[in-house]
Write a protein that holds these residues in place. Structure first.
Motif, PDB file in Angstrom:
ATOM      1  N   THR A   1       0.817  -1.214   0.000  1.00 57.32           N
ATOM      2  CA  THR A   1       0.000   0.000   0.000  1.00 57.32           C
ATOM      3  C   THR A   1       0.852   1.266   0.000  1.00 57.32           C
ATOM      4  OG1 THR A   1      -0.170  -0.180   2.406  1.00 57.32           O
ATOM      5  CG2 THR A   1      -1.964  -1.117   1.101  1.00 57.32           C
ATOM      6  N   THR A   2       2.072   1.148   0.516  1.00 61.39           N
ATOM      7  CA  THR A   2       3.072   2.212   0.424  1.00 61.39           C
ATOM      8  C   THR A   2       4.404   1.545   0.145  1.00 61.39           C
ATOM      9  OG1 THR A   2       3.765   2.194   2.746  1.00 61.39           O
ATOM     10  CG2 THR A   2       1.815   3.514   2.201  1.00 61.39           C
ATOM     11  N   ARG A   3       5.495   2.300   0.126  1.00 64.21           N
ATOM     12  CA  ARG A   3       6.792   1.713  -0.165  1.00 64.21           C
ATOM     13  C   ARG A   3       7.176   0.653   0.871  1.00 64.21           C
ATOM     14  NH1 ARG A   3      12.420   5.095  -1.119  1.00 64.21           N
ATOM     15  NH2 ARG A   3      13.723   3.301  -1.632  1.00 64.21           N
ATOM     16  N   TYR A   4       6.724   0.832   2.122  1.00 71.87           N
ATOM     17  CA  TYR A   4       7.154  -0.074   3.188  1.00 71.87           C
ATOM     18  C   TYR A   4       6.009  -0.822   3.857  1.00 71.87           C
ATOM     19  CZ  TYR A   4      11.397   2.677   2.697  1.00 71.87           C
ATOM     20  OH  TYR A   4      12.506   3.304   2.188  1.00 71.87           O
ATOM     21  N   ALA A   5       4.782  -0.565   3.476  1.00 75.07           N
ATOM     22  CA  ALA A   5       3.645  -1.186   4.155  1.00 75.07           C
ATOM     23  C   ALA A   5       2.979  -2.221   3.266  1.00 75.07           C
ATOM     24  CB  ALA A   5       2.623  -0.115   4.543  1.00 75.07           C
ATOM     25  N   TYR A   6       2.677  -3.365   3.873  1.00 75.73           N
ATOM     26  CA  TYR A   6       2.041  -4.455   3.154  1.00 75.73           C
ATOM     27  C   TYR A   6       0.803  -4.911   3.899  1.00 75.73           C
ATOM     28  CZ  TYR A   6       6.452  -4.729   0.674  1.00 75.73           C
ATOM     29  OH  TYR A   6       7.552  -4.430  -0.083  1.00 75.73           O
ATOM     30  N   LEU A   7      -0.138  -5.415   3.128  1.00 72.31           N
ATOM     31  CA  LEU A   7      -1.358  -5.994   3.690  1.00 72.31           C
ATOM     32  C   LEU A   7      -1.548  -7.392   3.124  1.00 72.31           C
ATOM     33  CD1 LEU A   7      -4.040  -3.143   3.379  1.00 72.31           C
ATOM     34  CD2 LEU A   7      -2.959  -3.955   5.485  1.00 72.31           C
ATOM     35  N   GLU A   8      -2.088  -8.268   3.958  1.00 74.70           N
ATOM     36  CA  GLU A   8      -2.566  -9.563   3.482  1.00 74.70           C
ATOM     37  C   GLU A   8      -4.095  -9.522   3.500  1.00 74.70           C
ATOM     38  OE1 GLU A   8       0.404 -13.103   4.350  1.00 74.70           O
ATOM     39  OE2 GLU A   8      -0.358 -12.203   6.197  1.00 74.70           O
ATOM     40  N   LEU A   9      -4.680  -9.827   2.363  1.00 70.55           N
ATOM     41  CA  LEU A   9      -6.122  -9.683   2.204  1.00 70.55           C
ATOM     42  C   LEU A   9      -6.756 -11.012   1.811  1.00 70.55           C
ATOM     43  CD1 LEU A   9      -6.033  -6.466  -0.004  1.00 70.55           C
ATOM     44  CD2 LEU A   9      -6.470  -6.561   2.448  1.00 70.55           C
ATOM     45  N   TRP A  10      -7.981 -11.184   2.251  1.00 71.00           N
ATOM     46  CA  TRP A  10      -8.796 -12.329   1.844  1.00 71.00           C
ATOM     47  C   TRP A  10     -10.122 -11.835   1.268  1.00 71.00           C
ATOM     48  CZ3 TRP A  10      -7.274 -17.336   1.741  1.00 71.00           C
ATOM     49  CH2 TRP A  10      -6.141 -17.687   2.471  1.00 71.00           C
ATOM     50  N   GLY A  11     -10.582 -12.506   0.237  1.00 70.96           N
ATOM     51  CA  GLY A  11     -11.901 -12.220  -0.291  1.00 70.96           C
ATOM     52  C   GLY A  11     -12.976 -12.881   0.543  1.00 70.96           C
ATOM     53  N   GLN A  12     -14.225 -12.589   0.190  1.00 69.10           N
ATOM     54  CA  GLN A  12     -15.349 -13.099   0.971  1.00 69.10           C
ATOM     55  C   GLN A  12     -15.703 -14.536   0.609  1.00 69.10           C
ATOM     56  OE1 GLN A  12     -15.578 -11.216  -1.670  1.00 69.10           O
ATOM     57  NE2 GLN A  12     -17.303 -11.927  -2.920  1.00 69.10           N
ATOM     58  N   GLY A  13     -15.168 -15.009  -0.485  1.00 73.44           N
ATOM     59  CA  GLY A  13     -15.429 -16.385  -0.904  1.00 73.44           C
ATOM     60  C   GLY A  13     -16.533 -16.475  -1.927  1.00 73.44           C
ATOM     61  N   THR A  14     -16.375 -17.404  -2.854  1.00 74.17           N
ATOM     62  CA  THR A  14     -17.404 -17.664  -3.846  1.00 74.17           C
ATOM     63  C   THR A  14     -17.556 -19.180  -3.976  1.00 74.17           C
ATOM     64  OG1 THR A  14     -18.140 -17.157  -6.105  1.00 74.17           O
ATOM     65  CG2 THR A  14     -15.790 -17.592  -5.813  1.00 74.17           C
ATOM     66  N   LEU A  15     -18.793 -19.628  -4.047  1.00 72.60           N
ATOM     67  CA  LEU A  15     -19.061 -21.061  -4.006  1.00 72.60           C
ATOM     68  C   LEU A  15     -19.052 -21.672  -5.399  1.00 72.60           C
ATOM     69  CD1 LEU A  15     -19.834 -23.471  -2.215  1.00 72.60           C
ATOM     70  CD2 LEU A  15     -22.240 -22.836  -2.575  1.00 72.60           C
ATOM     71  N   VAL A  16     -18.336 -22.767  -5.524  1.00 76.12           N
ATOM     72  CA  VAL A  16     -18.326 -23.560  -6.747  1.00 76.12           C
ATOM     73  C   VAL A  16     -18.912 -24.926  -6.416  1.00 76.12           C
ATOM     74  CG1 VAL A  16     -16.890 -24.694  -8.485  1.00 76.12           C
ATOM     75  CG2 VAL A  16     -16.350 -22.360  -7.738  1.00 76.12           C
ATOM     76  N   THR A  17     -19.945 -25.307  -7.150  1.00 76.08           N
ATOM     77  CA  THR A  17     -20.611 -26.588  -6.910  1.00 76.08           C
ATOM     78  C   THR A  17     -20.596 -27.415  -8.190  1.00 76.08           C
ATOM     79  OG1 THR A  17     -22.072 -25.567  -5.265  1.00 76.08           O
ATOM     80  CG2 THR A  17     -22.713 -27.714  -6.145  1.00 76.08           C
ATOM     81  N   VAL A  18     -20.075 -28.630  -8.062  1.00 68.94           N
ATOM     82  CA  VAL A  18     -20.038 -29.563  -9.186  1.00 68.94           C
ATOM     83  C   VAL A  18     -20.762 -30.821  -8.723  1.00 68.94           C
ATOM     84  CG1 VAL A  18     -18.604 -30.728 -10.887  1.00 68.94           C
ATOM     85  CG2 VAL A  18     -17.779 -28.627  -9.797  1.00 68.94           C
ATOM     86  N   PRO A  19     -22.003 -31.007  -9.131  1.00 70.54           N
ATOM     87  CA  PRO A  19     -22.783 -32.157  -8.652  1.00 70.54           C
ATOM     88  C   PRO A  19     -22.205 -33.479  -9.155  1.00 70.54           C
ATOM     89  CG  PRO A  19     -24.199 -30.494  -9.640  1.00 70.54           C
ATOM     90  CD  PRO A  19     -22.795 -30.135  -9.982  1.00 70.54           C
ATOM     91  N   SER A  20     -22.343 -34.506  -8.308  1.00 69.77           N
ATOM     92  CA  SER A  20     -21.867 -35.827  -8.727  1.00 69.77           C
ATOM     93  C   SER A  20     -22.947 -36.586  -9.468  1.00 69.77           C
ATOM     94  CB  SER A  20     -21.411 -36.626  -7.504  1.00 69.77           C
ATOM     95  OG  SER A  20     -22.446 -36.712  -6.567  1.00 69.77           O
TER      96      SER A  20
END
Length: 120
Positions: A101-120
């Motif tokens: 976010t700046t020359r010396y600052a870092y962030l670790e981010l996570w998304g909210q998630g998205t569902l993938v469904t593959v029926p059997s």
């Protein structure tokens, strides 16, 4: 506020394809690492694919040859192209990014998630 916004999940038949997208929203200098993880019900969250700013990639053995991770650095976006989907790919898929976010600052981010469904 910097955050990750995901899209592209859904229901697809076995053998089909989906593409997930994740964009970094907010002001950053660069995304050093972007990745996709997945978590099935009752299981831990595992790495699916990872890509560095230099373009180096690595994949879980279970998705090699079927999934492809890529980025559009100008748009701060990471994609996961998923082909030949299997029922065992069913999970919540989460985007991850390490951003400067700046020359010396870092962030670790996570998304909210998205569902993938593959029926059997």
């Amino acid at each position: 506020q910097v955050q990750l916004v995901e899209s592209g999940g859904g229901l697809v038949q076995a053998g089909g394809s989906l593409r997930l997208s994740c964009v970094v929203s907010g002001s950053i200098i660069r995304a050093n690492v972007m990745a996709w993880y997945r978590q099935a019900p009752g299981k831990q969250r595992d790495l699916v694919a990872r890509i560095t700013i230099g373009g180096r990639t690595n994949y879980a053995d279970s998705v090699k040859g079927r999934f492809t991770i890529s980025t559009d650095n100008a748009k701060n976006t990471v994609y996961l192209q998923m082909n030949s989907l299997k029922p065992e790919d069913t999970a919540g898929y989460y985007c991850y990014a390490e951003v400067a976010t700046t020359r010396y600052a870092y962030l670790e981010l996570w998304g909210q998630g998205t569902l993938v469904t593959v029926p059997s």
